[in-house]
Design a protein around this motif. Structure first.
Motif, PDB file in Angstrom:
ATOM      1  N   VAL A   6      45.416  48.988  40.335  1.00 31.82           N
ATOM      2  CA  VAL A   6      44.580  47.290  40.361  1.00 31.82           C
ATOM      3  C   VAL A   6      45.024  46.125  39.180  1.00 31.82           C
ATOM      4  O   VAL A   6      44.160  46.493  38.659  1.00 31.82           O
ATOM      5  CB  VAL A   6      42.751  47.637  41.194  1.00 31.82           C
ATOM      6  CG1 VAL A   6      42.505  46.239  41.743  1.00 31.82           C
ATOM      7  CG2 VAL A   6      43.796  48.233  42.683  1.00 31.82           C
ATOM      8  N   ILE A   8      43.374  43.971  36.665  1.00 29.41           N
ATOM      9  CA  ILE A   8      42.234  43.401  36.844  1.00 29.41           C
ATOM     10  C   ILE A   8      42.547  42.107  35.522  1.00 29.41           C
ATOM     11  O   ILE A   8      43.459  41.980  35.356  1.00 29.41           O
ATOM     12  CB  ILE A   8      41.185  44.004  36.619  1.00 29.41           C
ATOM     13  CG1 ILE A   8      40.352  44.860  35.766  1.00 29.41           C
ATOM     14  CG2 ILE A   8      40.557  44.282  37.974  1.00 29.41           C
ATOM     15  CD1 ILE A   8      39.264  45.274  34.785  1.00 29.41           C
ATOM     16  N   TYR A  35      47.175  32.549  40.043  1.00 28.63           N
ATOM     17  CA  TYR A  35      47.421  33.654  40.504  1.00 28.63           C
ATOM     18  C   TYR A  35      48.379  34.053  39.934  1.00 28.63           C
ATOM     19  O   TYR A  35      48.639  35.461  39.862  1.00 28.63           O
ATOM     20  CB  TYR A  35      47.292  34.039  41.995  1.00 28.63           C
ATOM     21  CG  TYR A  35      47.104  35.250  42.630  1.00 28.63           C
ATOM     22  CD1 TYR A  35      46.086  36.273  42.267  1.00 28.63           C
ATOM     23  CD2 TYR A  35      48.191  35.606  42.912  1.00 28.63           C
ATOM     24  CE1 TYR A  35      46.617  37.697  43.366  1.00 28.63           C
ATOM     25  CE2 TYR A  35      48.798  36.303  43.907  1.00 28.63           C
ATOM     26  CZ  TYR A  35      46.996  37.920  43.438  1.00 28.63           C
ATOM     27  OH  TYR A  35      47.284  39.083  44.374  1.00 28.63           O
ATOM     28  N   ASP A  58      43.906  41.358  41.455  1.00 25.11           N
ATOM     29  CA  ASP A  58      42.805  41.003  41.366  1.00 25.11           C
ATOM     30  C   ASP A  58      43.112  39.464  41.813  1.00 25.11           C
ATOM     31  O   ASP A  58      44.192  39.076  41.293  1.00 25.11           O
ATOM     32  CB  ASP A  58      41.856  42.019  40.220  1.00 25.11           C
ATOM     33  CG  ASP A  58      40.943  41.341  40.764  1.00 25.11           C
ATOM     34  OD1 ASP A  58      40.369  40.416  41.963  1.00 25.11           O
ATOM     35  OD2 ASP A  58      40.263  41.378  40.549  1.00 25.11           O
ATOM     36  N   THR A  59      42.457  38.514  42.563  1.00 22.44           N
ATOM     37  CA  THR A  59      42.428  37.499  42.429  1.00 22.44           C
ATOM     38  C   THR A  59      42.374  36.322  41.191  1.00 22.44           C
ATOM     39  O   THR A  59      41.255  37.095  40.252  1.00 22.44           O
ATOM     40  CB  THR A  59      40.727  36.795  43.313  1.00 22.44           C
ATOM     41  OG1 THR A  59      39.594  37.316  42.949  1.00 22.44           O
ATOM     42  CG2 THR A  59      40.960  37.669  45.157  1.00 22.44           C
ATOM     43  N   ASN A  62      38.585  37.319  39.922  1.00 25.37           N
ATOM     44  CA  ASN A  62      38.181  38.388  39.125  1.00 25.37           C
ATOM     45  C   ASN A  62      36.741  39.438  40.301  1.00 25.37           C
ATOM     46  O   ASN A  62      36.484  40.065  40.101  1.00 25.37           O
ATOM     47  CB  ASN A  62      37.219  38.472  38.310  1.00 25.37           C
ATOM     48  CG  ASN A  62      38.287  37.808  37.123  1.00 25.37           C
ATOM     49  OD1 ASN A  62      39.913  38.705  36.939  1.00 25.37           O
ATOM     50  ND2 ASN A  62      37.479  37.129  36.386  1.00 25.37           N
ATOM     51  N   LYS A  63      37.541  38.992  41.898  1.00 32.43           N
ATOM     52  CA  LYS A  63      36.262  39.219  42.529  1.00 32.43           C
ATOM     53  C   LYS A  63      36.577  41.243  42.906  1.00 32.43           C
ATOM     54  O   LYS A  63      35.750  41.494  43.199  1.00 32.43           O
ATOM     55  CB  LYS A  63      36.668  38.876  44.194  1.00 32.43           C
ATOM     56  CG  LYS A  63      36.627  37.377  44.523  1.00 32.43           C
ATOM     57  CD  LYS A  63      36.739  36.849  45.544  1.00 32.43           C
ATOM     58  CE  LYS A  63      36.263  35.155  45.483  1.00 32.43           C
ATOM     59  NZ  LYS A  63      36.241  35.138  46.928  1.00 32.43           N
ATOM     60  N   THR A  64      37.632  41.352  42.611  1.00 32.75           N
ATOM     61  CA  THR A  64      37.618  42.632  42.690  1.00 32.75           C
ATOM     62  C   THR A  64      37.250  43.748  41.940  1.00 32.75           C
ATOM     63  O   THR A  64      36.563  44.735  41.905  1.00 32.75           O
ATOM     64  CB  THR A  64      38.812  43.445  42.879  1.00 32.75           C
ATOM     65  OG1 THR A  64      39.379  43.269  44.029  1.00 32.75           O
ATOM     66  CG2 THR A  64      39.127  44.977  42.568  1.00 32.75           C
ATOM     67  N   GLU A  65      36.711  43.175  40.190  1.00 37.68           N
ATOM     68  CA  GLU A  65      36.588  43.578  38.778  1.00 37.68           C
ATOM     69  C   GLU A  65      35.271  43.502  39.520  1.00 37.68           C
ATOM     70  O   GLU A  65      34.512  44.538  38.969  1.00 37.68           O
ATOM     71  CB  GLU A  65      37.219  43.037  37.924  1.00 37.68           C
ATOM     72  CG  GLU A  65      37.105  43.617  36.055  1.00 37.68           C
ATOM     73  CD  GLU A  65      35.266  43.475  35.931  1.00 37.68           C
ATOM     74  OE1 GLU A  65      34.988  44.173  35.790  1.00 37.68           O
ATOM     75  OE2 GLU A  65      34.724  42.218  36.422  1.00 37.68           O
TER      76      GLU A  65
END
Length: 110
Positions: A6, A8, A35, A58-59, A62-65
């Motif tokens: 993933v 980031i 993006y 990741d978006t 940084n939503k996943t991070e």
């Protein structure tokens, strides 16, 4: 079992904190503003590092991070129910492959 990278936020963007090794290897990118720019940098990263499993990106916000505290890098194991079964300390020095191996065995057991 499936493995994913993933990607980031950029660790060593040229308009942030650049490293000598990145300059030497000509891995020099600004923080992406969109993006599709991040996807392009992620593809270059995967190629240069020889990563042979799929990469998710990741978006741009940084939503996943943020959700997984993945900065600077971590190893995660997600079980079949979608729950985090293992989270490493920050890498690369926090990567304890023996602990990940034990977690892999525990999620594989019936």
């Amino acid at each position: 079992m499936e493995f994913y990278l993933v990607y980031i936020q950029e660790a060593h963007a040229s308009d942030g904190w650049q490293t000598e090794s990145n300059e030497k290897e000509k891995v020099i990118y600004d923080y992406p503003k969109a993006y599709d720019e991040r996807v392009s940098v992620a593809e270059t990263c995967s190629t240069k590092l020889g990563i042979e499993f799929p990469a998710l990106v990741d978006t741009i916000d940084n939503k996943t991070e943020a959700a997984y505290t993945a900065w600077p890098d971590r190893l995660y194991l997600i079980d079949s129910r979608g729950q985090v079964a293992f989270k490493s300390e920050t890498g690369p020095f926090g990567f304890k492959t023996d602990l990940l191996s034990k977690a892999l065995v525990s999620v594989s057991e019936p």
